[in-house]
Design a protein around this motif. Structure first.
Motif, PDB file in Angstrom:
ATOM      1  N   HIS A   9       0.822  -1.201   0.000  1.00 47.37           N
ATOM      2  CA  HIS A   9       0.000   0.000   0.000  1.00 47.37           C
ATOM      3  C   HIS A   9       0.861   1.258   0.000  1.00 47.37           C
ATOM      4  O   HIS A   9       1.853   1.351   0.715  1.00 47.37           O
ATOM      5  N   ALA A  10       0.454   2.235  -0.789  1.00 44.72           N
ATOM      6  CA  ALA A  10       1.077   3.549  -0.721  1.00 44.72           C
ATOM      7  C   ALA A  10       0.549   4.291   0.501  1.00 44.72           C
ATOM      8  O   ALA A  10       1.237   5.142   1.061  1.00 44.72           O
ATOM      9  N   ASP A  11      -0.660   3.958   0.902  1.00 44.02           N
ATOM     10  CA  ASP A  11      -1.228   4.599   2.087  1.00 44.02           C
ATOM     11  C   ASP A  11      -2.318   3.729   2.692  1.00 44.02           C
ATOM     12  O   ASP A  11      -2.765   2.741   2.108  1.00 44.02           O
ATOM     13  N   PHE A  12      -2.713   4.104   3.905  1.00 44.32           N
ATOM     14  CA  PHE A  12      -3.820   3.470   4.609  1.00 44.32           C
ATOM     15  C   PHE A  12      -4.923   4.503   4.805  1.00 44.32           C
ATOM     16  O   PHE A  12      -4.686   5.714   4.694  1.00 44.32           O
ATOM     17  N   ILE A  13      -6.112   4.013   5.127  1.00 43.23           N
ATOM     18  CA  ILE A  13      -7.246   4.879   5.433  1.00 43.23           C
ATOM     19  C   ILE A  13      -7.590   4.696   6.910  1.00 43.23           C
ATOM     20  O   ILE A  13      -7.967   3.601   7.335  1.00 43.23           O
ATOM     21  N   ILE A  14      -7.435   5.756   7.701  1.00 41.70           N
ATOM     22  CA  ILE A  14      -7.776   5.725   9.122  1.00 41.70           C
ATOM     23  C   ILE A  14      -9.229   6.191   9.271  1.00 41.70           C
ATOM     24  O   ILE A  14      -9.548   7.350   8.992  1.00 41.70           O
ATOM     25  N   LEU A  15     -10.092   5.302   9.713  1.00 41.97           N
ATOM     26  CA  LEU A  15     -11.522   5.610   9.759  1.00 41.97           C
ATOM     27  C   LEU A  15     -11.873   6.658  10.805  1.00 41.97           C
ATOM     28  O   LEU A  15     -12.787   7.453  10.612  1.00 41.97           O
ATOM     29  N   GLY A  16     -11.178   6.664  11.931  1.00 43.60           N
ATOM     30  CA  GLY A  16     -11.511   7.626  12.982  1.00 43.60           C
ATOM     31  C   GLY A  16     -12.740   7.183  13.755  1.00 43.60           C
ATOM     32  O   GLY A  16     -12.763   6.101  14.353  1.00 43.60           O
ATOM     33  N   PHE A  17     -13.767   8.006  13.706  1.00 47.78           N
ATOM     34  CA  PHE A  17     -15.006   7.711  14.436  1.00 47.78           C
ATOM     35  C   PHE A  17     -16.198   7.709  13.471  1.00 47.78           C
ATOM     36  O   PHE A  17     -17.056   8.595  13.530  1.00 47.78           O
ATOM     37  N   PRO A  18     -16.298   6.705  12.586  1.00 47.51           N
ATOM     38  CA  PRO A  18     -17.420   6.663  11.643  1.00 47.51           C
ATOM     39  C   PRO A  18     -18.753   6.357  12.308  1.00 47.51           C
ATOM     40  O   PRO A  18     -19.810   6.548  11.708  1.00 47.51           O
ATOM     41  N   GLU A  19     -18.697   5.888  13.590  1.00 47.02           N
ATOM     42  CA  GLU A  19     -19.938   5.596  14.304  1.00 47.02           C
ATOM     43  C   GLU A  19     -20.714   6.864  14.636  1.00 47.02           C
ATOM     44  O   GLU A  19     -21.911   6.800  14.928  1.00 47.02           O
ATOM     45  N   LEU A  20     -20.030   8.014  14.591  1.00 51.76           N
ATOM     46  CA  LEU A  20     -20.672   9.291  14.944  1.00 51.76           C
ATOM     47  C   LEU A  20     -20.529  10.282  13.793  1.00 51.76           C
ATOM     48  O   LEU A  20     -19.889  11.331  13.929  1.00 51.76           O
ATOM     49  N   PRO A  21     -21.126  10.000  12.638  1.00 51.47           N
ATOM     50  CA  PRO A  21     -20.929  10.876  11.473  1.00 51.47           C
ATOM     51  C   PRO A  21     -21.487  12.276  11.652  1.00 51.47           C
ATOM     52  O   PRO A  21     -20.947  13.243  11.121  1.00 51.47           O
TER      53      PRO A  21
END
Length: 321
Positions: A9-21
């Motif tokens: 991977h060139a990068d990753f995706i950090i989701l953070g807090f998707p439970e509280l959009p």
């Protein structure tokens, strides 16, 4: 070993807090406020120790080191989290992810060793008061401090080297708000048993000696305090280490709960909540605990703030006059 398409991977995706959009903005305000207050509190504590000659003692030398460490520690994870919440910049490069994880693990390990050094300092002060200044001289303080920092950074290095060599599956989504080891291992397509064993050994090499020194120091402290005949003497002796004991308890409680949760709550997804506690909340509370329970720090802060206020009043009067 996991199955799946392997990729670098060139990068990753950090989701953070998707439970509280719908609360991303509120979370940003909350975290940026705590982050700025944490930086300010620890900087003020460092400056306070520097300004007051009475605070140029081993205990405050270690406290200044702890405040500096907390500034670095909270700055490893929170700025990226803030960028995620405000700008929706969830991507992080592989190199950036490895760097974040390395500094996070290294600073956490350094804090374990530094808290142990502070416990040893309190042990010498209470159990060997007549020899305290001889044993805990400038050279001893410098060696303990330097050893704490170096040991923390060296203990985390092998795990990061092994982790950087893993192959990751096509899924590059990190189910967390920063690059932590468990969610990264879940993304690997290759066998992670070796690195898991290495990480376990590294964790033991940090936790066992630091907990042993801290626990033994406080057992000796409690034994010594119990033999003091007067209640006033007991209170005075114990008050010198009460703040450190509270900080140690908070730090290890959150770490142990994170990596060895009670079976009754292990089914709940509390990882992010507990991670917020030891990456954001604990660094915010530590300087408050030390300041509120320490008379010398409170008095110095009062003098500094009082002089600043008087200077502002004087300048204002001159301008108005």
């Amino acid at each position: 070993m996991k199955n799946g398409n392997q990729s670098s991977h060139a990068d990753f995706i950090i989701l953070g807090f998707p439970e509280l959009p719908e609360h991303q903005g509120l979370l940003f305000v909350l975290f940026v406020t705590i982050y700025m207050l944490t930086l300010m509190e620890n900087l003020v504590l460092i400056v306070t120790i520097k300004l007051n000659c009475q605070l140029h003692t081993p205990m405050y030398f270690f406290l200044g080191n702890l405040s500096l460490l907390e500034i670095f520690y909270v700055s490893v994870t929170v700025p990226k989290l803030l960028s995620n919440l405000l700008l929706r910049e969830k991507a992080i490069s592989l190199e950036g992810c490895m760097a974040q994880l390395y500094f996070f693990l290294s600073l956490a390990s350094s804090e374990c060793f530094l808290l142990a050094a502070m416990a040893y300092d309190r042990y010498l002060a209470i159990c060997h008061p007549l020899r305290y200044l001889t044993l805990m001289n400038h050279r001893a303080c410098a060696l303990l401090s330097l050893g704490s920092w170096l040991s923390g950074f060296l203990s985390s290095f092998p795990s990061i080297v092994m982790l950087s060599r893993l192959q990751f599956c096509s899924d590059n989504t990190i189910q967390h708000f920063f690059c932590d080891l468990p969610p990264l291992l879940k993304l690997s397509c290759t066998d992670t048993s070796t690195i898991e064993t290495l990480d376990f050994v590294a964790a033991l090499s940090v936790l066992v000696p630091s907990l042993l020194v801290t626990g033994t120091s406080y057992i000796c402290i409690f034994s010594t305090v119990a033999r003091i005949p007067s209640v006033v003497g007991k209170h005075k002796a114990f008050s010198t280490c009460a703040s450190h004991l509270v900080v140690v308890s908070m730090f290890y409680a959150t770490i142990i709960f994170m990596y060895a949760p009670p079976r009754a709550v292990s089914t709940f997804d509390l990882n992010k909540l507990v991670s917020v506690m030891y990456t954001v909340v604990v660094p915010f509370l530590n300087p408050i605990i030390y300041s509120l329970r320490n008379r010398e720090v409170r008095e110095t802060l009062g003098r500094v703030l009082g002089s600043k206020a008087n200077s502002l009043v004087f300048i204002t009067r001159v301008k108005l006059g």
